[in-house]
Design a protein around this motif. Sequence first.
Motif, short mmCIF file in Angstrom:
data_model
loop_
_atom_site.label_atom_id
_atom_site.label_comp_id
_atom_site.label_asym_id
_atom_site.label_seq_id
_atom_site.Cartn_x
_atom_site.Cartn_y
_atom_site.Cartn_z
N ILE A 296 -5.69 54.77 -0.81
CA ILE A 296 -6.33 54.89 0.51
C ILE A 296 -5.30 55.26 1.58
CG2 ILE A 296 -7.50 53.60 2.34
CD1 ILE A 296 -8.95 52.04 0.16
N CYS A 297 -4.17 54.58 1.58
CA CYS A 297 -3.11 54.87 2.55
C CYS A 297 -2.55 56.28 2.35
CB CYS A 297 -2.00 53.84 2.45
SG CYS A 297 -2.45 52.19 3.02
N SER A 298 -2.39 56.69 1.09
CA SER A 298 -1.90 58.05 0.80
C SER A 298 -2.85 59.10 1.35
CB SER A 298 -1.74 58.23 -0.72
OG SER A 298 -0.78 57.35 -1.24
N PHE A 299 -4.14 58.79 1.33
CA PHE A 299 -5.13 59.73 1.87
C PHE A 299 -5.03 59.81 3.39
CE2 PHE A 299 -9.33 60.36 3.80
CZ PHE A 299 -9.63 61.64 3.30
N PHE A 300 -5.03 58.68 4.06
CA PHE A 300 -5.09 58.69 5.52
C PHE A 300 -3.78 59.12 6.17
CE2 PHE A 300 -8.82 55.95 4.81
CZ PHE A 300 -9.73 56.60 5.66
N VAL A 301 -2.66 58.93 5.50
CA VAL A 301 -1.38 59.33 6.09
C VAL A 301 -1.30 60.84 6.26
CG1 VAL A 301 -0.01 59.67 3.97
CG2 VAL A 301 1.10 58.78 6.02
N GLN A 302 -2.11 61.57 5.49
CA GLN A 302 -2.09 63.03 5.57
C GLN A 302 -2.60 63.55 6.91
OE1 GLN A 302 -3.17 64.93 1.39
NE2 GLN A 302 -4.46 63.15 1.76
N TYR A 303 -3.29 62.71 7.66
CA TYR A 303 -3.81 63.12 8.97
C TYR A 303 -2.71 63.31 10.01
CZ TYR A 303 -8.74 62.48 7.71
OH TYR A 303 -9.98 62.62 7.13
N PHE A 304 -1.57 62.64 9.80
CA PHE A 304 -0.52 62.72 10.82
C PHE A 304 0.89 62.85 10.25
CE2 PHE A 304 -1.68 58.30 10.04
CZ PHE A 304 -0.47 57.72 9.73
N TYR A 305 1.03 62.95 8.93
CA TYR A 305 2.36 63.08 8.32
C TYR A 305 2.30 64.19 7.28
CZ TYR A 305 6.84 61.69 6.25
OH TYR A 305 8.13 61.69 5.80
N LEU A 306 3.23 65.13 7.39
CA LEU A 306 3.21 66.31 6.52
C LEU A 306 3.70 65.95 5.12
CD1 LEU A 306 2.64 69.33 6.45
CD2 LEU A 306 5.04 69.73 7.05
N VAL A 307 2.78 65.90 4.16
CA VAL A 307 3.10 65.64 2.76
C VAL A 307 2.35 66.64 1.89
CG1 VAL A 307 3.58 63.18 3.04
CG2 VAL A 307 1.25 63.94 2.59
N ASN A 308 2.78 66.74 0.65
CA ASN A 308 2.06 67.59 -0.30
C ASN A 308 0.67 67.04 -0.55
OD1 ASN A 308 4.39 69.14 -0.56
ND2 ASN A 308 5.11 68.02 -2.35
N ALA A 309 -0.20 67.91 -1.03
CA ALA A 309 -1.54 67.46 -1.39
C ALA A 309 -1.45 66.38 -2.46
CB ALA A 309 -2.37 68.64 -1.90
N ILE A 310 -2.34 65.41 -2.40
CA ILE A 310 -2.36 64.31 -3.36
C ILE A 310 -2.44 64.84 -4.78
CG2 ILE A 310 -3.85 62.47 -4.26
CD1 ILE A 310 -4.40 61.62 -1.43
N ASP A 311 -1.54 64.36 -5.63
CA ASP A 311 -1.57 64.77 -7.03
C ASP A 311 -1.04 63.63 -7.90
OD1 ASP A 311 1.15 64.73 -6.58
OD2 ASP A 311 1.51 66.82 -7.11
N TYR A 312 -0.92 63.90 -9.20
CA TYR A 312 -0.51 62.86 -10.15
C TYR A 312 0.86 62.29 -9.82
CZ TYR A 312 2.95 65.91 -12.34
OH TYR A 312 4.05 66.69 -12.57
N ARG A 313 1.76 63.13 -9.30
CA ARG A 313 3.12 62.69 -9.04
C ARG A 313 3.17 61.75 -7.83
NH1 ARG A 313 6.95 64.38 -5.66
NH2 ARG A 313 5.81 66.26 -5.06
N LEU A 314 2.53 62.12 -6.74
CA LEU A 314 2.54 61.28 -5.55
C LEU A 314 1.80 59.95 -5.78
CD1 LEU A 314 1.88 63.90 -2.70
CD2 LEU A 314 4.05 62.93 -3.44
N LEU A 315 0.79 60.00 -6.63
CA LEU A 315 0.00 58.79 -6.88
C LEU A 315 0.53 57.94 -8.02
CD1 LEU A 315 -3.70 59.99 -6.43
CD2 LEU A 315 -2.20 58.86 -4.78
N ALA A 316 1.56 58.40 -8.71
CA ALA A 316 2.06 57.68 -9.89
C ALA A 316 2.40 56.22 -9.61
CB ALA A 316 3.28 58.41 -10.47
N PRO A 317 3.09 55.89 -8.49
CA PRO A 317 3.40 54.48 -8.25
C PRO A 317 2.14 53.63 -8.05
CG PRO A 317 4.79 55.91 -6.91
CD PRO A 317 3.72 56.77 -7.49
N PHE A 318 1.06 54.26 -7.58
CA PHE A 318 -0.17 53.52 -7.31
C PHE A 318 -1.14 53.57 -8.48
CE2 PHE A 318 1.20 55.68 -3.30
CZ PHE A 318 1.87 54.59 -2.77
#
Length: 439
Positions: A296-318
């Motif tokens: 959920i936090c990974s999704f909402f942070v995209q509104y104001f912080y420049l990150v890559n689109a959500i994928d397997y790598r970014l979500l791996a810790p979660f």
Amino acid sequence: MIKFKEKNIQISLVIITLVMTIFRFLLNEKGRTNPDSIRYMRFAHNLPEIDNTTTPLGYPAAIKFFTVFGFDEFWSSKVIGITAFLFIIFFTWKKDFFFRESIVLSTLFSFLSIYSYTMSEALILPFIILFLYTAALIITGKLEKEKAIFYLSLSLIALYNIRYSSLFIIGGSGLFGLVFLKRKYSYIFIFSGIISFFFVILYKFLFIDYFNENYVKDALLIGLHPTTKLLIELFQGLSTTFNPFIHIANPNGGFINYWIYGTGFLNIILIIYLFIKYRLTETEFFFIFISISGVICSFFVQYFYLVNAIDYRLLAPFSLPMWLVYFRKLFQIFSFKIYAISLLSIITGIIFTWLSKGNYLENRREIKHFLQSENLDKVPLQFYLETTEDLDKIQIAELISTVNPNIKLTFKPKDTLQRTILTRYKVLQKIRIDRNKYQ
């Protein structure tokens, strides 16, 4: 007899996963690196000088540590990935903590790909296991009071020193304590969350602001992406993250993507069904709580912080905690037949790796010969790009960074006149790079 067979299966899967991890980056034309890998290796190369604050110190420092044993920055990053995998297997076996589940998790092509990547996710995964183990001891009453606060805070701080997104885990841990305030261990999670968050504040003022006072201001931008786009990317990211067999969709679209997204989506439905049908223990519920809050936090942070689109790598810790609980439920139902998932995922990985194969060692020799012939192998370099979307050109820069990590990107055309400023044309007019048609 059954336990003996399962032990042999486990040993075989560990060996196969180790071999596959090595082949995963050797059979890639740039050794499983990306533009962020350039920054990590340069950061490590320049330590103790602080190169930037875009990334925490943990991963570059780990790379630097392994260079002491004679590896360069590229090979050090691969040693980290392999060590991370072996540590997870050894630790979970030694502590009897989701051992079977960790073996199956590590054989998934997505996690195998992370172990082979020059990215900080490879390092954070074993620390996620340590964090989950510490939390499990607290929830079951085996770790209490000040000692529990110390170890949980230490694990949270360690996570933040590897990836800034661990702030979501810090927040999730504190929130877990607040939501279940009446439970005897709640104060441990609350105080640990507060202590860790206090560390984050100190880190911001004493490290980030000291070396780059404008970092936070420049990084925070409101309204980066429309909600419709983010929701589509969330669905695609979750579907590939929880696809046990393939974690990368075809960027050109096509029917294959229906199978990739569809398999992942159906698996998510099965996960939800199992978690509802079979009662979760308090420890398992904590794992799911951390996973969901992180997504959920990974999704909402995209509104104001420049990150890559959500994928397997970014979500791996979660996703890791949820995978562990999911596999535990499957083992409870189907016993060791679940190892069939490992086999199918490995087979898929072999097919994908072979179809998209490149020859990193050959390309490394070519680049190394080019840099040495131009006396550029030990000097600071820059690589000119028109835009960050020039993937072919970035791939050349990534490959160069595996030989000379002291390289930066430049977007100024006038810089190309200098000898230490490389371009795609300068490199490819003198050497030939082995490529594949998929990556």
